[in-house]
Scaffold this active site. Structure first.
Site, short mmCIF file in Angstrom:
data_model
loop_
_atom_site.label_atom_id
_atom_site.label_comp_id
_atom_site.label_asym_id
_atom_site.label_seq_id
_atom_site.Cartn_x
_atom_site.Cartn_y
_atom_site.Cartn_z
N ARG A 246 0.85 -1.20 0.00
CA ARG A 246 0.00 0.00 0.00
C ARG A 246 0.88 1.25 0.00
NH1 ARG A 246 -1.85 0.88 4.30
NH2 ARG A 246 -1.22 -0.92 5.55
N TYR B 242 -1.74 -3.40 -6.95
CA TYR B 242 -1.49 -4.29 -5.82
C TYR B 242 -2.45 -4.11 -4.65
CZ TYR B 242 1.21 -7.34 -2.81
OH TYR B 242 1.61 -8.38 -2.02
N LYS C 31 -9.66 -1.96 1.72
CA LYS C 31 -9.31 -0.82 2.56
C LYS C 31 -10.10 0.43 2.18
CE LYS C 31 -6.34 -3.37 4.57
NZ LYS C 31 -6.55 -3.81 5.94
N HIS D 239 -10.55 -2.05 11.64
CA HIS D 239 -9.49 -2.91 11.13
C HIS D 239 -9.29 -4.04 12.15
CE1 HIS D 239 -5.07 -3.06 9.50
NE2 HIS D 239 -5.86 -3.91 8.89
N SER E 146 -1.45 -3.65 10.33
CA SER E 146 -1.18 -4.58 9.23
C SER E 146 0.06 -5.43 9.53
CB SER E 146 -0.93 -3.79 7.95
OG SER E 146 -1.97 -2.88 7.74
N CYS F 260 0.63 -7.79 11.70
CA CYS F 260 0.96 -8.02 13.11
C CYS F 260 0.29 -9.29 13.63
CB CYS F 260 0.54 -6.84 13.97
SG CYS F 260 1.60 -5.41 13.76
N ASP G 63 -9.58 -9.47 9.06
CA ASP G 63 -9.02 -8.13 8.78
C ASP G 63 -9.98 -6.98 9.06
OD1 ASP G 63 -6.76 -6.61 7.86
OD2 ASP G 63 -7.83 -6.23 5.99
N ARG H 50 1.73 -12.24 -0.53
CA ARG H 50 0.39 -12.56 -0.01
C ARG H 50 -0.18 -13.83 -0.62
NH1 ARG H 50 -2.03 -8.43 3.49
NH2 ARG H 50 -0.48 -6.77 3.52
C1 OXD Z 1 -3.23 -4.42 5.31
C2 OXD Z 1 -3.91 -5.56 4.68
O1 OXD Z 1 -2.31 -3.86 4.71
O2 OXD Z 1 -4.80 -6.13 5.32
O3 OXD Z 1 -3.62 -4.06 6.42
O4 OXD Z 1 -3.61 -5.91 3.51
MN MN Z 2 -5.30 -5.14 7.14
#
Ligand code: OXD
Ligand code: MN
Length: 649
Positions: free
Chosen positions: A114, A263, A272, A292, A314, A316, A339, A429
């Protein structure tokens, strides 16, 4: 969508709004003739009439972006297979024959995460997005752009940007199709990768079109990789335009315009952009919460079941926690989402009910293994699109932390792996359907959502922050969310392991003024006839002086959830299992299940006065600099109370 950008005039629009119908048969046939693929004969084509508002949006997008074809996605398996085949022909995806229906995509190395610095929210009034901080720092909160400036930026980017490409029109629902809690989006994109990923991550296609009428609100989502194919130009394998990337949101008119990146969160606009940025803006207006957060169900050996939501930044470990295999006998975890949580107080139960608006997992691959997340490993070797992982010469995938290093690894750049650099990109991912996960909760698609009994906040804190503590009350819990900090990860463009402020894990995702967002959270504490969930903070990542983790994490995190579940039954801050501390309620050693695990308890829970004094003064500075007078007085009051209590350490 475009106010001043002049649409390209064509003798005839590419689509005829009066005759606008969709048929999976027509689409399959269309692709097969275009790309010479063989397609199974299909039965009677279903026909759907599309509301005029939607055809107008598609027409406008096509007139400005001038794609050479338009493909309305029906969401069928045949369509998915055709698009994947197309990507394979164009070298954008490679089959992974070791698994069932899995593919690997490698992006341009400049398009891997991102891009927060190029993500903006545009509203007529700047203060609706940016608090009046006393000394604001760039990147500390979402970026704002004026409508005029945005119009100019869009005008420099979108006209003719899809030339030579097909524009895919993706009707999608965030949340179960038809649920009163769900929201509809229509995304036009020139990326087949986005179209197939959206089929995994959202409910997409004819089922959505069928429930729409002229009055159904929908979010207009326009996405382009920003790489038109002009005569004589070479076709990049992963088209993108990093110099001009711009991910823009207009919450006042329910619009998202994203340019230049193909991406993840930059391009899969349901995630998001819609579910969090526009979602939080809508939630503020409509009195609910778009967060989130993962959602999980936890059942104890006596068969008592509760649901918990947890916000971590993100990368974590939200996916690992949401799919955890408990290391204690008799305990069960079931996954609702990993998420995003949309939550609303239910007028009948008085409880906060949560749905997962997504339909799949876009999880970080590195670190995922049979040991750390067996349920993810059981989910991802069928029907999955991998991005930027390494491949193996037997047609499989590999990443750091997956297990034994196989022979013959090709790294994420497509080169023979030297064994020294990263085989997989740290933000690589897997994109996999939720239905593949063996522990999906029976209620994960319940349109009413699941009742939440506790909310967890957490982050990567190598120093100073104990394994778990509980808020004294709702306002204190909101303060804990507001004061969250975490080590930067590869999910966005930040470099190094700096500790960043990340209120509610929403810093990159909140769609309006963060001060008002804190206030919105506080407002639930003033509601009558509701059962507020208890709030906790967790940290699995504290390290000892040698740099080793103090807590085993993963399946042993069930021990923390066990304590949390017991605390749901208690109202006093002091009991056999709990005691007060300056930062919140912490477990007593005897009240916490340490059977068969050896940890340095004192170090895990040590509260160091100088650490906490610095922590609270850093938070105070962050609030002053970036929120200023917009910081709600209750949060300032909580900060003062904590600073007083820390003095007693
Ligand atoms: C993030 C995702 O970046 O979930 O938080 O992809
Ligand atoms: Mn996320």
């Amino acid at each position: 969508m475009f106010r001043r950008v002049k649409p390209v005039t064509r003798a005839q629009s590419l689509i005829n709004p009066k005759m606008f119908t969709v048929s999976s048969y027509a689409q399959a046939h269309y692709l097969s003739t275009l790309h010479g693929l063989s397609v199974e004969p299909l039965r009677e084509p279903p026909l759907v009439t599309v509301p005029k508002k939607i055809t107008q949006f598609i027409d406008e997008a096509s007139r400005v972006c001038t794609p050479s074809n338009i493909h309305i996605c029906d969401g069928s398996e045949t369509e998915y297979n055709n698009l994947i085949n197309l990507m394979v022909q164009q070298n954008m995806a490679a089959p992974l024959p070791k698994y069932q229906n899995c593919y690997l995509t490698r992006t341009d190395p400049r398009d891997v995460a991102r891009v927060e610095s190029r993500t903006i929210i545009s509203t007529s009034n700047k203060h609706d997005v940016v608090p009046n901080g006393f000394n604001p720092h760039k990147g500390a909160l979402p970026n704002w752009m004026s409508p005029e400036e945005l119009e100019k930026q869009l005008g420099d980017r979108f006209p003719r940007c899809m030339e030579g490409r097909t524009m895919y029109v993706i009707p999608f629902s965030m949340g179960p199709v038809g649920s009163p809690l769900s929201k509809i989006g229509i995304q036009c994109t020139d990326s087949p990768y986005v179209a197939v990923s959206m089929r995994i991550m959202t409910r997409m296609g004819l089922d959505v079109l069928k429930i729409l009428n002229e009055d159904t609100p929908f979010v207009k989502c326009l996405h382009s990789v920003g790489a038109p194919i002009t005569p004589g130009s070479t076709r990049p394998v992963w088209p993108c335009n990093p110099e001009n990337t711009l991910i823009s949101h207009r919450p006042e008119s329910n619009e998202i315009l994203s340019y230049g990146s193909g991406y993840g969160g930059n391009s899969l606009l349901g995630k998001k952009c819609l579910a969090l940025r526009l979602g939080s803006y809508m939630a503020h207006k409509e009195d609910w919460l778009a967060e989130h957060m993962l959602i999980l169900g936890i059942t104890n050996p006596q068969g008592v079941k509760k649901y918990v939501a947890a916000a971590f930044p993100s990368a974590c470990g939200k996916t690992n926690l949401a799919m955890m295999t408990p290391n204690l006998p008799g305990w069960k975890i079931e996954c609702v989402g990993d998420d995003i949580a949309w939550m609303r107080f239910n007028p009948n139960t008085g409880m906060l009910h949560a749905i997962n608006p997504e339909n799949g997992f876009f999880g970080v691959a590195p670190g995922t293994s049979k040991k750390t997340n067996p349920n993810a490993m059981a989910s991802i070797f069928q029907d999955t699109i991998f991005t930027n992982v390494a491949s193996t010469n037997d047609g499989g995938v590999y990443w750091e932390g997956m297990g034994e290093k196989p022979e013959g690894v090709v790294d994420w750049h497509g080169n023979d792996w030297d064994g020294k650099s990263n085989a997989a990109h740290p933000n690589s991912r897997f994109c996999t359907p939720a239905r593949n996960c063996p522990i999906m909760d029976a209620s994960w698609e319940d349109p009413e959502g699941v009742p939440i009994s506790a909310i967890l906040f957490g982050g990567r804190r190598p120093e100073g922050v104990p394994l778990v503590y509980e808020a004294y009350d709702w306002d204190h819990g909101v303060y804990i969310g507001a004061s969250m900090r975490s080590e930067a990860t590869a999910a966005a463009e930040h470099q190094g392991k700096v500790i960043m402020h990340d209120p509610f894990a929403m810093r990159p995702f909140v769609g309006y003024n963060m001060g008002q967002y804190f206030d919105h959270w506080l407002s639930f504490g003033r509601k009558k006839h509701v059962q507020l969930p208890k709030i906790f903070h967790v940290n699995w990542f504290r390290k000892d002086s040698n740099g080793s983790f103090l807590w085993p994490g993963f399946g042993d995190n069930i021990r923390v959830l066990e304590w949390i579940m017991k605390r749901m039954e208690e109202s006093s801050p002091e009991s056999e299992i709990a005691k007060k501390s300056p930062i919140g309620v912490i477990p007593t050693e005897s009240g916490f299940n340490l059977d068969n695990v050896s940890v340095d308890w004192n170090e895990l829970f040590r509260l160091d006065k100088s650490f906490w004094a610095k922590e609270s003064s850093d938070i105070q500075k962050y609030f002053n600099d970036n929120l200023g007078h917009d910081l709600p007085p209750q949060i300032r009051n909580q900060l003062n109370l904590i600073q007083e209590r820390i003095q007693k350490l």
